[in-house]
Write a protein that holds these residues in place. Structure first.
Motif, mmCIF file in Angstrom:
data_model
loop_
_atom_site.group_PDB
_atom_site.id
_atom_site.type_symbol
_atom_site.label_atom_id
_atom_site.label_comp_id
_atom_site.label_asym_id
_atom_site.label_seq_id
_atom_site.Cartn_x
_atom_site.Cartn_y
_atom_site.Cartn_z
ATOM 1 N N ALA A 53 8.850 13.788 61.877
ATOM 2 C CA ALA A 53 9.880 14.385 61.012
ATOM 3 C C ALA A 53 9.541 15.831 60.719
ATOM 4 O O ALA A 53 8.378 16.247 60.801
ATOM 5 N N ILE A 54 10.584 16.595 60.377
ATOM 6 C CA ILE A 54 10.445 17.971 59.897
ATOM 7 C C ILE A 54 10.985 18.020 58.471
ATOM 8 O O ILE A 54 12.068 17.495 58.187
ATOM 9 N N PHE A 55 10.235 18.659 57.589
ATOM 10 C CA PHE A 55 10.670 18.854 56.203
ATOM 11 C C PHE A 55 10.887 20.348 55.971
ATOM 12 O O PHE A 55 10.044 21.171 56.345
ATOM 13 N N VAL A 56 12.000 20.690 55.343
ATOM 14 C CA VAL A 56 12.417 22.089 55.214
ATOM 15 C C VAL A 56 12.234 22.554 53.769
ATOM 16 O O VAL A 56 12.782 21.957 52.837
ATOM 17 N N SER A 57 11.509 23.644 53.603
ATOM 18 C CA SER A 57 11.260 24.163 52.255
ATOM 19 C C SER A 57 12.427 24.976 51.720
ATOM 20 O O SER A 57 12.755 24.901 50.532
ATOM 21 N N HIS A 58 13.058 25.785 52.583
ATOM 22 C CA HIS A 58 14.211 26.594 52.194
ATOM 23 C C HIS A 58 14.816 27.193 53.453
ATOM 24 O O HIS A 58 14.296 27.006 54.556
ATOM 25 N N HIS A 63 11.477 30.101 58.406
ATOM 26 C CA HIS A 63 11.108 28.707 58.149
ATOM 27 C C HIS A 63 11.965 27.707 58.923
ATOM 28 O O HIS A 63 11.605 26.531 58.999
ATOM 29 N N ILE A 64 13.077 28.162 59.498
ATOM 30 C CA ILE A 64 13.984 27.196 60.133
ATOM 31 C C ILE A 64 14.417 27.550 61.544
ATOM 32 O O ILE A 64 15.054 26.726 62.217
ATOM 33 N N ARG A 65 14.073 28.734 62.051
ATOM 34 C CA ARG A 65 14.704 29.164 63.302
ATOM 35 C C ARG A 65 14.344 28.280 64.497
ATOM 36 O O ARG A 65 15.080 28.217 65.472
#
Length: 255
Positions: A53-58, A63-65
Motif C-alpha cells: 500500500a501507499i499512504f499519502v501525507s498531502h 509527495h505524489i507525482r
C-alpha cells in the motif's frame, strides 16, 4: 517485531519512505518516479512485491507525482484523505483508492498504520506512525510547527523520519523572496533545524534507536551542519541524514 526502514528520497525534489517487516511493507508518499523507486529498492535488495500500500501525507507534487504509474503497475491501494484527493489532481481510476482518516488505524498484514493531523499549507495534511506489534516508526515531515499530536507520537517511536528543513540564519540571508521565507517559517510550512532539535532533545524516548533527518532544503540547509547539531544530543540514537539524491541504507528497528 523487527521493522526495516529506508528513505528512498527526501527533499523538495521527491519524498518516499519505506517501512516494512519480512512479509509486507508500505510506502509513505511516492514522490519519485516508478522507475526510480524500483531501481533504488533493487539496489537495497528490497522487492516491490512486498509493498502492499501507499499512504499519502498531502497533495504537493513532491509527495505524489510517482503514484499514478507505481500504483497502477503494482495495483497498490492508495490511502488518502478525501480533502487531499480532491486537491491532488490524481486520477481516480487505474488503481484502488482507500479512504484515510485521522486516528483510524489501517492494517496492512501485521503492520498497523495510523495517520494524525499536522500543520502544513495543504488541504488535509497528515503524519504517520507505522507499528509492527510493539515496534513503532514515525514519519514526520512537512510540518509547520510541533504540536501536541506530533509530540505525543514522537515519544512512542523506536525510529523516526523527522523533518529538519532549514537553518534559520541560512534562510534569512538566502536568496528566497520574502514571501517564500515567510511561507517556510510561518507556522504552516516546514520545521527548522532548531525546532526539530528542540523536539528531539525534549521528547526523544530513551529507546529510540534511529533518527533520519529528512526533507532538508537544498538552498537553506547543510547536511553536515544538521547531523552535527543532532549528534551532540544523540545518546544511543543513530543520526542519519536522508539524502535528496539517493536512498539511505536499510536500517533494522526493533522494540
Amino acid at each position: 517485531m523487527e521493522l526495516f526502514i529506508t528513505s528512498l528520497n527526501s527533499g523538495s525534489n521527491g519524498n518516499c519512505y519505506y517501512v516494512g517487516n519480512e512479509q509486507e511493507a508500505v510506502l509513505i508518499d511516492a514522490g519519485i518516479s516508478c522507475r526510480e523507486t524500483e531501481r533504488r529498492m533493487a539496489r537495497l535488495g528490497l522487492s516491490m512485491h512486498t509493498v502492499k500500500a501507499i499512504f499519502v501525507s498531502h497533495e504537493h507534487g513532491d509527495h505524489i507525482r510517482g503514484i499514478p504509474q507505481l500504483a497502477k503497475k503494482y495495483q497498490l491501494p492508495v490511502y488518502i484523505t478525501p480533502g487531499t484527493l480532491n486537491n491532488s489532481g490524481l486520477p481516480q481510476l487505474g488503481f484502488p483508492l482507500r479512504p484515510l482518516r485521522g486516528y483510524e488505524p489501517v492494517w496492512v498484514g501485521e503492520l498497523c498504520v495510523t495517520a494524525f493531523p499536522k500543520r502544513h499549507d495543504a488541504a488535509d495534511p497528515h503524519s504517520f506512525i507505522v507499528a509492527g506489534r510493539n515496534t513503532v516508526v514515525g514519519v514526520f515531515t512537512d510540518i509547520g510547527a510541533p504540536c501536541e499530536h506530533l509530540i505525543h507520537h514522537f515519544k512512542q517511536c523506536h525510529a523516526a523520519f523527522l523533518e529538519a528543513n532549514y537553518d534559520e540564519e541560512m534562510l534569512e540571508k538566502g536568496r528566497y523572496p520574502y514571501f517564500l521565507k515567510n511561507r517556510i517559517r510561518g507556522g504552516n510550512g516546514h520545521l527548522s533545524n532548531q525546532q526539530a532539535l528542540d523536539l528531539f532533545k525534549t521528547h526523544k524516548p530513551a529507546f529510540m534507536s534511529h533518527i533520519l533527518l529528512s526533507h532538508l532544503s537544498k538552498d537553506n540547509n547543510c547536511p553536515d551542519l544538521t547531523k552535527e547539531l543532532f549528534s551532540l544530543h544523540r545518546a544511543n540514537t543513530e543520526v542519519i541524514v536522508a539524502s535528496r539524491f539517493e536512498e539511505t541504507p536499510v536500517y533494522s528497528v526493533r522494540a
